[in-house]
Design a protein around this motif. Structure first.
Motif, short mmCIF file in Angstrom:
data_model
loop_
_atom_site.label_atom_id
_atom_site.label_comp_id
_atom_site.label_asym_id
_atom_site.label_seq_id
_atom_site.Cartn_x
_atom_site.Cartn_y
_atom_site.Cartn_z
N ARG A 14 0.84 -1.20 -0.01
CA ARG A 14 0.12 0.02 0.12
C ARG A 14 0.90 1.30 0.11
N ASN A 68 -9.10 3.33 0.65
CA ASN A 68 -7.97 3.22 -0.29
C ASN A 68 -7.39 4.55 -0.79
N ALA A 71 -4.07 4.38 -2.79
CA ALA A 71 -4.16 4.17 -4.13
C ALA A 71 -3.61 5.26 -5.10
N VAL A 126 -8.30 -5.26 -4.33
CA VAL A 126 -9.06 -4.03 -3.85
C VAL A 126 -10.56 -4.56 -3.84
N ARG A 129 -14.98 -0.99 -4.04
CA ARG A 129 -15.05 -0.35 -5.48
C ARG A 129 -16.30 -0.06 -5.56
#
Length: 177
Positions: A14, A68, A71, A126, A129
């Motif tokens: 990450r 997230n 990202a 992931v 989403r």
């Protein structure tokens, strides 16, 4: 890389460097992943490799409810689209892969992450989403299913390979003779 080392070093990364994943690496990862077994060889998926500037534009599709945020550093994604069940006729029997699609996509995803790691590309699966936004991004019909997305890149300098924390082996394994 030997198989045990591959299993010990592959982890959810990450924190990524600025080094990019090449189009060739993405294609090779996807080619290798499609060798994964699937029920009645139905391969109930399509893979979309998103790279370069498009990857940066894709990031909001997985930023769901503030999740997230890591990202931002990802240089590429592989989006897995779930396709319709596959049916074959075997003699007088009709056989379908419908109840195995989740398993097949899970196996495919494992192949993606292991192929990437073997090539020196780190990954993070992931699960959170926005499928509607992904369909719009890919110009596909609303309702198209995207069970998983795999983020890909090269880990940041100094990003540690963490020791695996697993249940004791004897808690998950039993030999029956």
């Amino acid at each position: 890389m030997d198989l045990e080392k591959l299993f010990l070093t592959r982890q959810s990364t990450r924190e990524f460097s600025d080094e990019t994943v090449t189009d060739g690496q993405l294609e090779r990862i996807c080619r290798l992943a499609t060798l994964a077994p699937s029920a009645i060889n139905g391969q109930p998926y399509r893979l979309y490799a998103i790279n370069g500037g498009k990857a940066k534009k894709f990031i909001p599709n997985i930023m769901v409810n503030g999740a997230n945020k890591w990202a931002d550093g990802v240089s590429a994604f592989i989006v897995i689209e779930q396709t319709a069940p596959y049916t074959v006729q075997r003699g007088t029997r009709t056989v379908t892969n419908e109840q195995f699609i989740g398993n097949d996509i899970g196996i495919l995803t494992a192949y993606i992450t292991l192929a990437a790691e073997d090539m020196g590309v780190q990954s993070c699966i992931v699960g959170l989403r926005d499928e509607k936004a992904i369909a719009e991004f890919l110009n596909l019909p609303e309702g198209t299913r995207f069970p998983l997305v795999v983020a890909l890149g090269h880990s940041a300098d100094g990003y540690p390979v963490r020791e695996k924390q697993r249940k004791p082996f004897e808690n998950v394994y039993k030999l029956i003779k």
